[in-house]
Design an enzyme around this catalytic site. Structure first.
Site, PDB file in Angstrom:
ATOM      1  N   GLY A 285       7.660  -1.089  -0.611  1.00  0.00           N
ATOM      2  CA  GLY A 285       7.396  -0.623   0.755  1.00  0.00           C
ATOM      3  C   GLY A 285       8.587  -0.827   1.664  1.00  0.00           C
TER       4      GLY A 285
ATOM      5  N   ASN B 224      -0.073   0.830  -8.738  1.00  0.00           N
ATOM      6  CA  ASN B 224      -0.461   0.981 -10.155  1.00  0.00           C
ATOM      7  C   ASN B 224      -1.889   0.521 -10.431  1.00  0.00           C
ATOM      8  OD1 ASN B 224       1.676   2.111 -11.636  1.00  0.00           O
ATOM      9  ND2 ASN B 224       2.883   0.236 -11.416  1.00  0.00           N
TER      10      ASN B 224
ATOM     11  N   GLU C 194      -2.489  -8.153   8.584  1.00  0.00           N
ATOM     12  CA  GLU C 194      -2.181  -8.964   9.773  1.00  0.00           C
ATOM     13  C   GLU C 194      -1.200 -10.111   9.426  1.00  0.00           C
ATOM     14  OE1 GLU C 194      -4.139  -7.784  12.375  1.00  0.00           O
ATOM     15  OE2 GLU C 194      -3.167  -9.111  13.829  1.00  0.00           O
TER      16      GLU C 194
ATOM     17  N   ARG D  61       8.049  -5.252  -1.862  1.00  0.00           N
ATOM     18  CA  ARG D  61       9.363  -4.845  -2.393  1.00  0.00           C
ATOM     19  C   ARG D  61       9.600  -3.348  -2.212  1.00  0.00           C
ATOM     20  NH1 ARG D  61      11.986  -7.910  -6.326  1.00  0.00           N
ATOM     21  NH2 ARG D  61      10.834  -9.760  -6.869  1.00  0.00           N
TER      22      ARG D  61
ATOM     23  N   ARG E  23      -0.357  -2.433 -16.650  1.00  0.00           N
ATOM     24  CA  ARG E  23      -0.682  -1.781 -15.377  1.00  0.00           C
ATOM     25  C   ARG E  23      -2.199  -1.668 -15.233  1.00  0.00           C
ATOM     26  NH1 ARG E  23       3.934   1.140 -17.251  1.00  0.00           N
ATOM     27  NH2 ARG E  23       5.721   0.827 -15.882  1.00  0.00           N
TER      28      ARG E  23
ATOM     29  N   HIS F 217       1.697   7.030 -16.432  1.00  0.00           N
ATOM     30  CA  HIS F 217       2.765   6.084 -16.100  1.00  0.00           C
ATOM     31  C   HIS F 217       2.340   4.760 -16.749  1.00  0.00           C
ATOM     32  CE1 HIS F 217       5.744   3.770 -14.011  1.00  0.00           C
ATOM     33  NE2 HIS F 217       4.864   3.106 -13.294  1.00  0.00           N
TER      34      HIS F 217
ATOM     35  N   SER G 184       1.128 -10.320   7.490  1.00  0.00           N
ATOM     36  CA  SER G 184       2.504  -9.941   7.156  1.00  0.00           C
ATOM     37  C   SER G 184       3.242  -9.278   8.320  1.00  0.00           C
ATOM     38  CB  SER G 184       2.499  -8.989   5.963  1.00  0.00           C
ATOM     39  OG  SER G 184       1.863  -9.598   4.886  1.00  0.00           O
TER      40      SER G 184
ATOM     41  N   GLY H 205       1.719  -1.050   3.189  1.00  0.00           N
ATOM     42  CA  GLY H 205       2.211  -2.038   2.216  1.00  0.00           C
ATOM     43  C   GLY H 205       3.717  -2.137   2.383  1.00  0.00           C
ATOM     44  N   ALA H 206       4.159  -1.957   3.650  1.00  0.00           N
ATOM     45  CA  ALA H 206       5.604  -1.927   3.934  1.00  0.00           C
ATOM     46  C   ALA H 206       6.245  -3.304   3.818  1.00  0.00           C
ATOM     47  CB  ALA H 206       5.842  -1.347   5.330  1.00  0.00           C
TER      48      ALA H 206
HETATM   49  P1  NAP Z   1       4.827  -6.476  -3.751  1.00  0.00           P
HETATM   50  O1  NAP Z   1       6.240  -6.728  -3.419  1.00  0.00           O
HETATM   51  O2  NAP Z   1       3.975  -7.625  -4.180  1.00  0.00           O
HETATM   52  O3  NAP Z   1       4.130  -5.784  -2.491  1.00  0.00           O
HETATM   53  C1  NAP Z   1       2.776  -5.511  -2.495  1.00  0.00           C
HETATM   54  C2  NAP Z   1       2.352  -4.945  -1.176  1.00  0.00           C
HETATM   55  O4  NAP Z   1       0.930  -4.762  -1.223  1.00  0.00           O
HETATM   56  C3  NAP Z   1       2.635  -5.890  -0.002  1.00  0.00           C
HETATM   57  O5  NAP Z   1       2.870  -5.122   1.151  1.00  0.00           O
HETATM   58  C4  NAP Z   1       1.334  -6.656   0.111  1.00  0.00           C
HETATM   59  O6  NAP Z   1       1.059  -7.077   1.441  1.00  0.00           O
HETATM   60  C5  NAP Z   1       0.318  -5.566  -0.238  1.00  0.00           C
HETATM   61  N1  NAP Z   1      -0.916  -6.159  -0.725  1.00  0.00           N
HETATM   62  C6  NAP Z   1      -1.079  -7.033  -1.757  1.00  0.00           C
HETATM   63  N2  NAP Z   1      -2.377  -7.358  -1.896  1.00  0.00           N
HETATM   64  C7  NAP Z   1      -3.043  -6.684  -0.922  1.00  0.00           C
HETATM   65  C8  NAP Z   1      -4.419  -6.617  -0.523  1.00  0.00           C
HETATM   66  N3  NAP Z   1      -5.377  -7.318  -1.175  1.00  0.00           N
HETATM   67  N4  NAP Z   1      -4.752  -5.825   0.513  1.00  0.00           N
HETATM   68  C9  NAP Z   1      -3.798  -5.130   1.173  1.00  0.00           C
HETATM   69  N5  NAP Z   1      -2.477  -5.153   0.868  1.00  0.00           N
HETATM   70  C10 NAP Z   1      -2.120  -5.933  -0.175  1.00  0.00           C
HETATM   71  O7  NAP Z   1       4.700  -5.340  -4.888  1.00  0.00           O
HETATM   72  P2  NAP Z   1       5.685  -4.126  -5.202  1.00  0.00           P
HETATM   73  O8  NAP Z   1       6.646  -4.555  -6.246  1.00  0.00           O
HETATM   74  O9  NAP Z   1       6.185  -3.533  -3.925  1.00  0.00           O
HETATM   75  O10 NAP Z   1       4.682  -3.116  -5.941  1.00  0.00           O
HETATM   76  C11 NAP Z   1       3.674  -2.460  -5.202  1.00  0.00           C
HETATM   77  C12 NAP Z   1       2.797  -1.607  -6.129  1.00  0.00           C
HETATM   78  O11 NAP Z   1       3.591  -0.545  -6.686  1.00  0.00           O
HETATM   79  C13 NAP Z   1       2.241  -2.369  -7.330  1.00  0.00           C
HETATM   80  O12 NAP Z   1       0.916  -1.958  -7.596  1.00  0.00           O
HETATM   81  C14 NAP Z   1       3.176  -1.991  -8.459  1.00  0.00           C
HETATM   82  O13 NAP Z   1       2.578  -2.133  -9.728  1.00  0.00           O
HETATM   83  C15 NAP Z   1       3.422  -0.538  -8.103  1.00  0.00           C
HETATM   84  N6  NAP Z   1       4.607   0.094  -8.726  1.00  0.00           N
HETATM   85  C16 NAP Z   1       4.522   1.406  -9.005  1.00  0.00           C
HETATM   86  C17 NAP Z   1       5.574   2.063  -9.603  1.00  0.00           C
HETATM   87  C18 NAP Z   1       5.439   3.525  -9.932  1.00  0.00           C
HETATM   88  O14 NAP Z   1       6.364   4.121 -10.550  1.00  0.00           O
HETATM   89  N7  NAP Z   1       4.344   4.152  -9.576  1.00  0.00           N
HETATM   90  C19 NAP Z   1       6.770   1.368  -9.905  1.00  0.00           C
HETATM   91  C20 NAP Z   1       6.832   0.028  -9.591  1.00  0.00           C
HETATM   92  C21 NAP Z   1       5.742  -0.612  -8.995  1.00  0.00           C
HETATM   93  P3  NAP Z   1       1.271  -8.599   1.921  1.00  0.00           P
HETATM   94  O15 NAP Z   1       2.717  -8.695   2.290  1.00  0.00           O
HETATM   95  O16 NAP Z   1       0.356  -8.699   3.085  1.00  0.00           O
HETATM   96  O17 NAP Z   1       0.894  -9.494   0.780  1.00  0.00           O
END
Ligand code: NAP
Length: 313
Positions: free
Chosen positions: A13, A123, A35, A11, A92, A178, A37, A7-8
């Protein structure tokens, strides 16, 4: 050390890949995404190489599609922030079913051919950590989530600002989910080693206001800039560093409980853990106040309810 980020392209990643690439002990990062991305990942890779050149640091960065997860082999840690994020007005928990499918897909694929530590960010992180543990069949020390580490950092900022002290003088933590039922531990909060309750002005501390501010921290950032990345990415690096250096620091991560805390078992939730080269080396059952413990048990219940909704996905 080699790490993989699944998921790199997102944001968190991309931010964590950038920060990790600069760490002196990292010499190889796999950027993995869907693929569709891969172009974005190649852009991120070139951008990071430029930053590394400016810093005089070398690291190998590889871009891979999710279709070949065997590339993860040899990664000390595999960080998974892949998943749909919250948008305004979503909780969440609203993400649970969709993200459980994503975690299952990736963790199932990785564990078939690789041995690594799984560090879950997606999340709702507690439930996703349990999903990863169950789907991988790995040992419990190898599978953990970011838990309330980031929330603890947010609480730390709020306390430091209120008392007008240096951030590094504040020690505090939040345990539990969380999410909305997280439990800030005043009993484990100190400034310069002095328990917060013994400090002047403590009685005027707007505790509930601070707690509400911390609980809504993620939502506020989503409203203001679409989502958080620097905070989570830096919190993730803290944990990776701790494992690499075998630091044995007590962090608050999502870990599987097997009765260590008052017999509570079969749940992954934010608790103090000792972190070292083996990942989670020990769950540390600290003494907290009766009120805090009651709130923690409620938090466990909420996480277990959510887990029941996704465990069979
Ligand atoms: P983001 O920018 O939307 O990135 C999401 C990533 O997941 C992208 O690499 C995206 O790939 C991939 N993805 C989305 N749908 C997918 C699917 N169906 N199959 C495979 N890959 C998929 O989100 P973000 O802000 O980085 O947040 C990522 C996660 O971290 C979220 O679940 C968010 O709630 C969580 N989070 C956790 C914390 C914590 O403290 N634990 C804090 C903040 C956020 P593509 O580029 O291919 O779409």
């Amino acid at each position: 050390m080699k790490v993989s980020v699944i998921g790199a392209s997102g944001r968190i990643g991309s931010a964590v890949s950038f920060l990790l690439a600069k760490e002196p002990y990292i010499n190889h990062i796999n950027l993995i995404s869907r693929e569709k991305s891969l172009n974005k990942l190649n852009g991120i890779k070139l951008d990071i190489y430029d930053a590394l050149a400016a810093e005089g640091k070398d690291a190998e960065i590889e871009v891979h599609s999710e279709n070949d997860l065997s590339v993860v082999e040899g990664s000390e840690i595999t960080i998974i922030p892949a998943g749909i994020p919250r948008t305004n007005n979503m909780s969440r928990h609203d993400l649970a079913k969709e993200n459980a499918k994503i975690i299952k897909k990736y963790v199932g694929g990785i564990s078939k051919s690789c041995d690594t530590k799984l560090f879950i960010i997606t999340n709702p992180v507690d439930v996703m950590t349990q999903k990863a543990l169950v789907e991988s069949g790995y040992e419990r020390n190898q599978v953990f989530g970011l838990g309330t580490h980031l929330d603890s950092m947010r609480f730390k900022v709020a306390i430091a600002k209120y008392f007008g002290v240096h951030i590094d003088d504040v020690r505090t933590r939040i345990i539990g989910e969380h999410g909305d039922t997280m439990v800030p531990l005043l009993s484990a909060t100190a400034i310069g080693g002095i328990p917060i309750t013994r400090l002047p002005y403590y009685e005027y501390l707007p505790y509930q206001k601070i707690v509400d501010f911390v609980k809504s921290g993620g939502k506020r950032i989503i409203e203001l800039k679409g989502g958080s990345e620097y905070g989570p990415a830096s919190a993730i690096v803290n944990v990776v560093k701790c494992i690499t250096n075998d630091d044995k620091r007590l962090l608050t991560l999502s870990a599987y409980l097997d009765g260590e805390i008052d017999g509570i078992k079969d749940v992954c939730i934010g608790v103090p853990v000792k972190v070292g080269k083996n990942g989670i080396e020990e769950v540390v059952p600290i003494k907290i106040s009766d009120e805090e413990f009651k709130a923690f048990k409620h938090s466990v219940k909420v996480v277990k309810n959510c887990w029941n909704e996704v465990k069979d996905i």
